[in-house]
Design an enzyme around this catalytic site. Structure first.
Site, mmCIF file in Angstrom:
data_model
loop_
_atom_site.group_PDB
_atom_site.id
_atom_site.type_symbol
_atom_site.label_atom_id
_atom_site.label_comp_id
_atom_site.label_asym_id
_atom_site.label_seq_id
_atom_site.Cartn_x
_atom_site.Cartn_y
_atom_site.Cartn_z
ATOM 1 N N GLY A 1 -4.133 -4.251 -5.642
ATOM 2 C CA GLY A 1 -4.659 -3.844 -6.943
ATOM 3 C C GLY A 1 -5.291 -5.011 -7.680
ATOM 4 N NE ARG B 1 -3.558 -0.291 -2.904
ATOM 5 C CZ ARG B 1 -2.908 -1.198 -3.634
ATOM 6 N NH1 ARG B 1 -2.302 -2.200 -3.031
ATOM 7 N NH2 ARG B 1 -2.863 -1.106 -4.950
ATOM 8 C CB CYS B 2 -6.839 -3.805 5.128
ATOM 9 S SG CYS B 2 -7.449 -3.906 6.816
ATOM 10 C CG ASP C 1 6.148 -8.683 -3.216
ATOM 11 O OD1 ASP C 1 5.935 -9.872 -3.535
ATOM 12 O OD2 ASP C 1 7.102 -8.028 -3.645
ATOM 13 C CB THR D 1 0.645 -7.924 -9.102
ATOM 14 O OG1 THR D 1 1.166 -6.655 -9.496
ATOM 15 C CG2 THR D 1 1.770 -8.938 -9.133
ATOM 16 C CG ASP E 1 2.627 -3.692 -10.727
ATOM 17 O OD1 ASP E 1 2.092 -3.094 -11.680
ATOM 18 O OD2 ASP E 1 2.356 -3.445 -9.541
ATOM 19 C CG ASP F 1 5.810 -6.112 -8.383
ATOM 20 O OD1 ASP F 1 4.974 -7.036 -8.395
ATOM 21 O OD2 ASP F 1 5.627 -5.045 -7.765
ATOM 22 N NE ARG G 1 3.134 -2.051 -6.997
ATOM 23 C CZ ARG G 1 3.195 -2.813 -5.910
ATOM 24 N NH1 ARG G 1 2.740 -2.383 -4.753
ATOM 25 N NH2 ARG G 1 3.699 -4.036 -5.974
#
Length: 323
Positions: A15, A76-77, A107, A129, A131, A133, A175
């Site tokens: 993201g 994203r992959c 992460d 990020t 987030d 997190d 998230r």
């Protein structure tokens, strides 16, 4: 003997987050200052596998520090999760003369960096990020801007909620983590904060608190709901049916990812980007830049990924006591 670094690649993965461009800019210009070449890898690991690789110079990052999003774009992959994809990525790096890569993401992105390091590509991760997190760091690129964006939106919701004497549920991103919700709960003076780490799903208790607040003459009731709890629309419907109080849900969504980064996100992302290059020039690899106890530090990625993070207990307690 430390591996000699001549060309550094940089990519953003997962993201997007405000401040990523500040980090990219710092990587590019610090690398050039150190006499290294820089290649930008577009669209994260997907772009690496598709060889979307461009040369970057100082002009490539001019006037980008104030821009949200990421000039390198992101994706994203799933292919890069596989050993075959990782091996292909390492071979493409070598084909393009990339000795080292700075990976800006979360992460999942660091797990990819970890694999590239094992395949001989020096890697440094930067925590990008909204987030917050990532366990080893007290700061992640984009979190401050996302919180400010959400805070300003919630202030506006409160104004109209008071005018109409409503209960308002405002859902923020994060998230499975409740850090944006917790910070906004405190910053906005919310009556209730629902966090995935703490929420007991006792909706009857919540309904009784809303009813009691109205009986005490409270003109509004603001609930900050974390994405990890979710279901804000159906929750609003149940609360309105149970209390008779008009209840609206507002899901802020991806607006929290965008916008010009705050001063903190620009400065911290810039510092982290420059530090990533310095670490690579020292011959270090498989490291993650972090902010801990007031200092910029670095951790082994393996160690960092093994850490766990919890909600600050005192902050959560006062979100309850200060209503």
């Amino acid at each position: 003997m430390a591996k000699n670094i001549n060309t550094i690649g940089v990519l953003t993965s997962g993201g997007d987050a405000p401040g990523m461009n500040a980090a990219i800019r710092a990587v590019v210009r610090q690398a050039l200052y150190k006499g290294k070449k820089v290649k930008g890898i577009k669209r994260g690991y997907a772009g690496l596998l598709d060889e979307e690789i461009i040369d970057m110079d100082a002009k490539s990052v001019s006037d980008t520090i104030s821009r949200g999003g990421t000039i390198l774009q992101t994706a994203r992959c799933l292919e890069f999760v596989t050993p075959e994809g990782q091996q292909k990525g390492a071979e493409i790096c070598k084909k393009h003369g990339i000795d080292a890569i700075v990976v800006i993401g979360g992460d999942g992105s660091f797990k990819g960096a970890q694999k590239l390091a094992a395949l001989g590509i020096n890697t440094i991760g930067l925590p990008g990020t909204i987030d917050l997190d990532i366990a080893c760091t007290e700061y992640t690129i984009g979190f401050d801007t996302a919180c400010n964006t959400a805070m300003e939106a919630i202030d506006k919701v409160r104004d109209t909620s008071t005018s109409h004497e409503r209960c308002s549920i405002v859902e923020v991103m994060g998230r499975g983590a409740g850090y944006i919700a917790l910070w906004c709960g405190l910053a906005n003076g919310a009556e209730e904060v629902l966090l995935p780490e703490k929420y007991d799903y006792d909706e009857q208790r919540l309904i009784e608190q809303i009813t009691d607040a109205r009986a005490r003459g409270k003109q509004h009731y603001i609930i900050i709901n974390a994405e990890g709890v979710g279901h804000s629309q159906s929750m609003a419907k149940r609360i309105e049916e149970a209390t008779g109080i008009e209840t609206r849900a507002t899901i802020l969504g991806h607006m929290q990812r965008g916008g010009s980064p705050t001063c903190k996100d620009r400065v911290y992302a810039t510092t982290m980007g420059a530090m990533a290059v310095d670490l690579l020039c020292e011959g270090k690899s498989n490291r993650l830049v972090a902010y801990k106890d007031g200092k910029f530090v670095d951790y082994d990625i393996d160690e960092a990924l093994a850490m766990t993070k919890t909600i600050p207990e005192y902050m959560y307690e006062i979100s309850k006591s200060l209503v």
